[in-house]
Write a protein that holds these residues in place. Structure first.
Motif, PDB file in Angstrom:
ATOM      1  N   ASP A 177       0.059  11.208   7.554  1.00 56.38           N
ATOM      2  CA  ASP A 177      -0.237   9.810   7.127  1.00 56.38           C
ATOM      3  C   ASP A 177      -0.195   8.778   8.472  1.00 56.38           C
ATOM      4  O   ASP A 177      -0.954   7.913   8.943  1.00 56.38           O
ATOM      5  N   ASN A 223      -1.554   9.604   2.145  1.00 51.32           N
ATOM      6  CA  ASN A 223       0.218   9.144   1.605  1.00 51.32           C
ATOM      7  C   ASN A 223       0.120   9.265   0.356  1.00 51.32           C
ATOM      8  O   ASN A 223       0.924  10.026  -0.486  1.00 51.32           O
ATOM      9  N   ASN A 269      -5.560   6.572   5.427  1.00 57.44           N
ATOM     10  CA  ASN A 269      -4.032   7.070   5.582  1.00 57.44           C
ATOM     11  C   ASN A 269      -3.368   6.643   4.222  1.00 57.44           C
ATOM     12  O   ASN A 269      -2.403   7.338   3.964  1.00 57.44           O
ATOM     13  N   ASN A 270      -3.552   5.571   3.669  1.00 55.85           N
ATOM     14  CA  ASN A 270      -3.258   5.386   2.428  1.00 55.85           C
ATOM     15  C   ASN A 270      -3.447   6.390   1.319  1.00 55.85           C
ATOM     16  O   ASN A 270      -2.615   6.794   0.478  1.00 55.85           O
ATOM     17  N   THR A 310       0.970  -1.267  -0.141  1.00 54.22           N
ATOM     18  CA  THR A 310      -0.001  -0.043  -0.019  1.00 54.22           C
ATOM     19  C   THR A 310       0.984   1.159   0.195  1.00 54.22           C
ATOM     20  O   THR A 310       2.009   1.178   0.323  1.00 54.22           O
ATOM     21  N   PRO A 311       0.299   2.435  -0.347  1.00 52.87           N
ATOM     22  CA  PRO A 311       1.358   3.730  -0.652  1.00 52.87           C
ATOM     23  C   PRO A 311       1.924   3.941   0.735  1.00 52.87           C
ATOM     24  O   PRO A 311       3.197   4.167   0.915  1.00 52.87           O
ATOM     25  N   SER A 312       1.206   3.762   2.010  1.00 54.86           N
ATOM     26  CA  SER A 312       1.796   4.362   3.193  1.00 54.86           C
ATOM     27  C   SER A 312       3.123   3.162   3.688  1.00 54.86           C
ATOM     28  O   SER A 312       3.953   3.530   4.007  1.00 54.86           O
ATOM     29  N   VAL A 351       2.726   0.341  -6.072  1.00 59.31           N
ATOM     30  CA  VAL A 351       1.594   0.452  -5.443  1.00 59.31           C
ATOM     31  C   VAL A 351       0.511   0.210  -6.698  1.00 59.31           C
ATOM     32  O   VAL A 351      -0.914   0.278  -6.318  1.00 59.31           O
TER      33      VAL A 351
END
Lengths: 1089, 83
Positions: B40, B56, B52-53, A310-312, A382
């Motif tokens: 984030d 981000n 949160n993703n 995931t991006p995070s 992603v």
């Protein structure tokens, strides 16, 4: 002796060059007095940090076994994993490990000289490559920033570069790759590869492109770099070209020169790379190229492996799918919310700092390259998260996806993002340090505290390091937070291995049960996959590792689950003997499988042909197979199994059947037809579900079969391979087990629940003439099945014919044909299959004109007349106590027979057959029976309950002579005398037998094991579902040879690589020797003045 | 592609155009990116994982916009620091 000799030579070379080396060191120290602080100090610090990460591996005794981190205990065993080229258990996948050969040979030869264990060698290699990761980034940043005239080796810049190297080596990415040492090694080589490639473009000296190729060949120890390497090279080349074009101000000649230069560079790079890699590239190419590197898994597998992408998480380098397990801790301080929050911030720090690099250095070409590169890699990583459709297009639709898709099975290419981010940190951190210092300076100037800015500057730097330490804290534990803790393996294993090695024969050893999913007493909290295989001195068969291996396929199914546990046979040893197994070893060290293990022990003890070998082991029990004869055998007779794979289970109940006398050939597994077995006594073997279609399609070659997996373009239907363990697990989750052989190369699967959209698959086909066309679709009938809607449409999307097919079957899971006859005029059509409901699995599609189909049926009829037939009726609910038609219209003299244990009455067209006891056997059989090719109705009744009849069988067999019983049919035994000599990848054989016979060798089937007879090579076929078989006509010649052909290509490739390697190394030595001599002379002259 | 992702991408594209036309300094784009990335962890901490993703992602999109603006030499003040 040899070791001493080598050491002597090395020492001599060093001794002779000592004054020269001393001169260079003095020169370096004089020229760059700073070099101790700028280079040696960071190197030592990085080394210390690396030792912190790996100290348990490098210093402690014992061995680490955790999932993929499972290696042989001795260095020689390690080399054996890669070389010789053929490996009985790994089969094809040896070629995936082959690129590791240079690294392994080098490291493990040195390790052997120093008397290290393989665990310690791996530990020290990890330390070296981890250090090289840090210092590599450090020097890469120094190189990249040198272009800027205002750049100095100031403290800030050094600290920035040091921090960047630290970000790269001390990263959550490394935590995620704890169990993959070779991926970690490649991570350590990467900065130097990039450095050398960039340096080439800067200096345009050819030695750097050669160096890049060498490093690329080394980095390929993790095979993914065959693909990831070009990603970096091509991206940089394109970026370089853009910059040059921008700077050349439309001087077209210069632009064209630059384009030619970059193309030539890439070409040179690839040529040298292939030269160094010829030892794996040539055999790989010969064996089928990229198709070897694993099949594309179904989307579910991508979902699993990309679940953390995931991006995070990607911006934190925590994209690995199992990384969370390595961060689990019982320490209460880590459970504090505030600590968790700090961790979340600390882990995103590197990415955050990297974002500012381009702003601070807008004109710098490397800053701009790495910024763009990081963005591209980020979005690729992603992609699966943003849009799985887009990702599926990348993996399945773009041109050349067959060549690259395998490398993107999991988000391992995060390392490219890490490289970019680390370098960018080297740009931005110094500026931020300076800015903060200025800020504090301004603030403090009022308070006249001169020394404070310095203090703040250093503490800011320390804070950055501490935060990064915190982001990847499992690295501080020395064993990746329990993932790589060394354990002591029970001594019994070693003693037994040595005992096995002392036995004379060449044989296999079977280890049961599987360690998979087990809690192993001596290795708690870690999983075991390949331990037995890696550490065995004798060839082993153990189903610990999911491989595309037919031996596993049998072991997963018939024997372990059915024959072994249901206690069907008292002579299981003869089936083991057929796979070359002399010893069965039961290991009782899995605490959650105690019950299964004791069941298996009872069954093994009950076997007449397995003897418990007396020894004093606690954990291990060794059974010797008395039926074991040799690793190969020969026979003039064979069974031709037409439909279901589980027929093997029925054969287990026939005591006189010995696979050594009557090898079993499954029709669907081979591209052969019975007439290819001229001179061999074939009998057709089938169960009662056999149809004329099954017989007819035995005549087809694989080219005539249209696999449905190739037509999946909608993500709701997915392609699969029936042999793929992932697919098997997937359908097992739906409570469906099907162990049939695929007819096509890959099929399509879809699961539809109520409310989902209707998954549709569309298959275009052409009719060359107007005719009555017959089409067939092979689908799975199962308990989880449902309804399929089939329709044939013309080009204008008009439906010509449409109908529903039910795929539920409560009785058993099996593949069956859907047959439809339609008149179609010449033109293009499409077959549309819609999954209305349930789990549906499609295998292949066949299309014939009416005449072609009739031809096939005639051939099928000929089979029935040409070869004696044996039909098995497994007793199930659906055939007992009711009348059912015999699917085939048999002709000839037949007899029914069954075991005495259960009494059956058999009625044929409502006439009862008299069944009498056979003398000297435990069988009952009917009198001979004349069948005349007309339809026959059968009724089987019994007074026994269903529980008593479970697993029993009735057999119908054709008599070749009047007195035959089923026992005597199978009692056939040939004594074919064969003498042989065995080498690793070659068996030389000699026979006096004249008649053609079938020879089998207990090695995993692999198409490249060729038979050389009279100077010509012929292909093997699959015998008994798993192993190599050949037809030998020894009237042509008595000497023949079976050999693994790619070995030849490996040897040639190895010579090429060796030549390339030696020439390059010599070249470099001479080049640098001259270079340094010249500089040394200049230096000495200067000094004397 | 999910609706949320599409929305995020259009927000990114919108701001890129705004920056382009109004000749805003790319450092504001990078600042926005930093703020999103700093936020984030808070969303992650508050157990709002989806958001949160996306936050981000928005951060990385602003980073992308900033990079492109800088590379196209658009709106970059001449006195920017060279490190």
């Amino acid at each position: 002796m040899f070791k001493c000799y080598c050491l002597k030579i090395v020492l001599n070379v060093i001794w002779i060059n000592l004054p020269f080396l001393k001169g260079i060191i003095i020169m370096q120290l004089n020229e760059k007095r700073q070099s101790i602080i700028t280079w040696i100090l960071p190197l030592i610090v990085y080394l210390l940090f690396s030792i912190v990460i790996f100290w348990q591996l490098a210093f402690l005794d014992g061995f680490t076994i955790n999932a993929d981190y499972s290696f042989p205990q001795t260095p020689s065993g390690f080399i054996k994993l890669v070389f010789p080229f053929w490996n009985d258990i790994l089969g094809n996948s040896t070629i995936e490990r082959l690129p590791q050969l240079p690294l392994i040979l080098l490291a493990f030869s040195i390790g052997t000289l120093l008397n290290l264990t393989s665990q310690q060698i791996l530990g020290w290699l990890s330390v070296i490559f981890s250090t090289s990761a840090g210092i590599g980034i450090y020097s890469l940043i120094h190189f990249c920033r040198k272009g800027n005239p205002s750049y100095q080796l100031s403290n800030e810049n050094m600290w920035g570069a040091f921090f960047a190297g630290f970000v790269y080596m001390w990263s959550p990415f490394i935590v995620g790759q704890a169990i993959h040492p070779f991926i970690r090694f490649s991570h350590g080589i990467l900065p130097f590869m990039a450095l050398s490639f960039f340096k080439y473009y800067e200096t345009q000296q050819k030695r750097f492109i050669v160096l890049s190729a060498i490093l690329w060949a080394l980095i390929t120890c993790s095979v993914h770099w065959i693909i990831y390497g070009p990603m970096l090279f091509v991206a940089f080349t394109i970026h370089w070209l853009f910059y040059e074009i921008k700077n050349s101000e439309r001087q077209w000649k210069l632009i064209v020169e630059n384009i030619i230069f970059s193309l030539r560079s890439l070409f040179l790079l690839v040529i040298f790379y292939l030269g160094y890699s010829a030892f794996w590239f040539l055999p790989g190419l010969f064996m089928g190229g990229v198709s070897l590197y694993g099949d594309r898994p179904i989307i579910e597998v991508y979902d699993l492996l990309y679940r953390n992408a995931t991006p995070s998480r990607i911006t934190r380098f925590m994209g690995n799918w199992t990384i969370d397990g390595k961060y689990i801790t019982r320490n209460p301080i880590f459970n504090l919310n505030i600590v968790f929050l700090i961790f979340l911030w600390s882990s995103i720090l590197a990415f955050l700092l990297a974002m500012m690099a381009l702003y601070f250095n807008p004109k710098d070409r490397y800053a701009s390259f790495f910024s763009l590169f990081s963005i591209i890699i980020f979005f690729l990583l992603v992609c699966a998260y943003i849009s799985s459709d887009l990702f599926a297009i990348f993996l399945t639709d773009l041109p050349f996806h067959d060549y690259y898709a395998w490398a993107f099975r999991s988000p391992k290419f995060q390392v490219l993002l890490l490289l970019a981010v680390a370098v960018l940190d080297g740009y931005s951190v110094p500026v931020i340090i300076v800015k903060i210092t200025h800020l504090i300076d301004k603030l403090l100037i009022r308070f006249k505290k001169q020394k404070w800015p310095n203090l703040f500057r250093s503490s800011f730097f320390v804070l950055l390091i501490v935060l990064q330490l915190f982001a990847a804290w499992p690295l501080t534990t020395g064993d990746f937070n329990g993932s790589l803790t060394p354990v002591t393996i029970p001594e019994e294993f070693q003693i037994l291995q040595e005992w096995l090695e002392q036995q004379d024969d060449y044989f296999y050893v079977l280890w049961i049960p599987t360690y998979f999913d087990g809690t192993v007493d001596w290795n708690l909290n870690r999983s075991i996959k390949d331990f037995i295989f890696d550490n065995s001195l004798t060839p082993v068969i153990s189903n610990n590792k999911p491989r595309l291996n037919l031996v596993d396929f049998i072991w997963d199914t018939s024997f372990t689950s059915e024959a072994l546990l249901l206690n069907k046979s008292r002579n299981i040893g003869k089936y083991l003997a057929f796979l070359g197994i002399k010893y069965v070893i039961l290991h009782d060290d899995i605490s959650n499988k105690k019950k299964q293990i004791s069941n298996i022990r009872e069954v093994l003890l009950a076997q007449d042909d397995l003897q418990l070998v007396d020894n004093d082991f606690d954990i291990l029990s060794v059974f010797e197979n008395e039926n074991f004869r040799d690793i190969f055998g020969a026979s003039t007779s064979a069974l031709w199994a037409v439909n279901n794979f589980p027929i093997l289970e029925a054969l287990v109940t026939v005591d006189s059947y010995h696979p050594f006398n009557y090898p079993l050939i499954f029709a669907k597994q081979n591209d052969l037809i019975p007439t290819d077995f001229n001179g061999i006594n074939l009998r057709l073997l089938a169960d009662n579900s056999i149809t004329y279609e099954d017989l007819a399609f035995c005549n087809l070659t694989k080219k005539e079969i249209i696999s449905l997996g190739n037509y999946v373009d909608d993500s709701s239907w997915q392609s699969y391979d029936l042999m793929d363990p992932f697919f098997r697990n997937y359908i097992l989750q739906q409570a469906v087990s099907v162990w049939d052989i695929p007819f096509g190369s890959s099929g399509a699967v879809s699961l539809r629940k109520n409310g989902d959209i209707h998954p549709t698959i569309s298959l275009p086909f052409k009719c060359q003439e107007s005719n009555q066309w017959e089409f067939f679709l092979r689908k799975l009938d199962s308990t989880a099945g449902g309804i399929l809607n089939l329709s044939i449409k013309d080009v204008l999307d008009h439906t010509i014919v449409s109908f529903e097919v039910n795929t539920t079957n409560s009785d058993k899971n099996s593949f069956n044909w859907v047959h439809k006859s339609v008149y179609l005029s010449e033109g293009s059509y499409s077959l549309e299959v819609v999954n209305e409901f349930g789990l549906n699995v499609l295998d292949c599609f066949l299309l014939f004109t009416n005449d072609q189909y009739n031809d096939l049926l005639t051939k099928a009829d000929n089979f029935l007349t040409d070869y004696p037939v044996i039909i098995n009726f497994p007793i199930t609910d659906s055939i007992i106590n009711q009348s059912f038609p015999l699917e085939l219209n048999l002709e000839g003299i037949y007899r029914f027979t069954h075991k005495k244990e259960v009494d059956y009455q058999i009625f044929i067209n409502e006439d009862e057959l008299e069944l009498v006891n056979e003398s000297k056997t435990s069988w009952k059989s009917s009198k001979s029976l004349q069948l005349n090719g007309t339809a026959v109705n059968l009724t089987i009744t019994t007074n026994h309950t269903m529980n008593e009849t479970i697993g029993s069988n009735i057999w119908l067999y054709q008599l070749v002579n009047e007195s035959e019983t089923l026992t005597s049919v199978f009692n056939n035994s040939d004594n074919i005398d064969i003498r042989y000599t065995l080498k690793e990848a070659e068996i030389n054989m000699y026979t006096t037998e004249l008649a053609p016979f079938l020879l089998w060798v207990t090695k995993n089937y692999n198409e490249f094991w060729k038979l050389e007879l009279q100077g010509t090579y012929s292909d093997p076929f699959i015998v008994n579902g798993a192993i190599l078989g050949y037809i030998i006509d020894s009237s042509l010649e008595n000497d023949f040879k079976i050999l693994f052909l790619p070995t030849f290509f490996f040897e040639i490739g190895f010579l090429i690589s060796l030549t390339f390697g030696i020439v390059s190394i010599l070249g470099f030595v001479i080049l640098y020797h001259n270079l340094f001599s010249r500089r040394l002379m200049e230096f000495l002259v200067k000094r004397t003045k | 592609m999910s609706a949320l992702s599409l929305f995020i991408f259009s927000v990114g594209a919108f701001w890129f155009i705004v920056f382009w036309f109004f000749r805003l300094n790319p450092k504001w784009a990078l600042l926005a990116a930093c703020i999103f990335l700093i936020f984030d962890p808070i969303f992650l901490f508050l157990r709002i994982p989806v958001l949160n993703n996306e936050i981000n992602m928005l951060g990385v999109l602003f980073f992308t916009a900033g990079c492109i603006l800088i590379l196209l030499n658009r709106n970059v003040p001449t006195n920017s620091s060279q490190g």
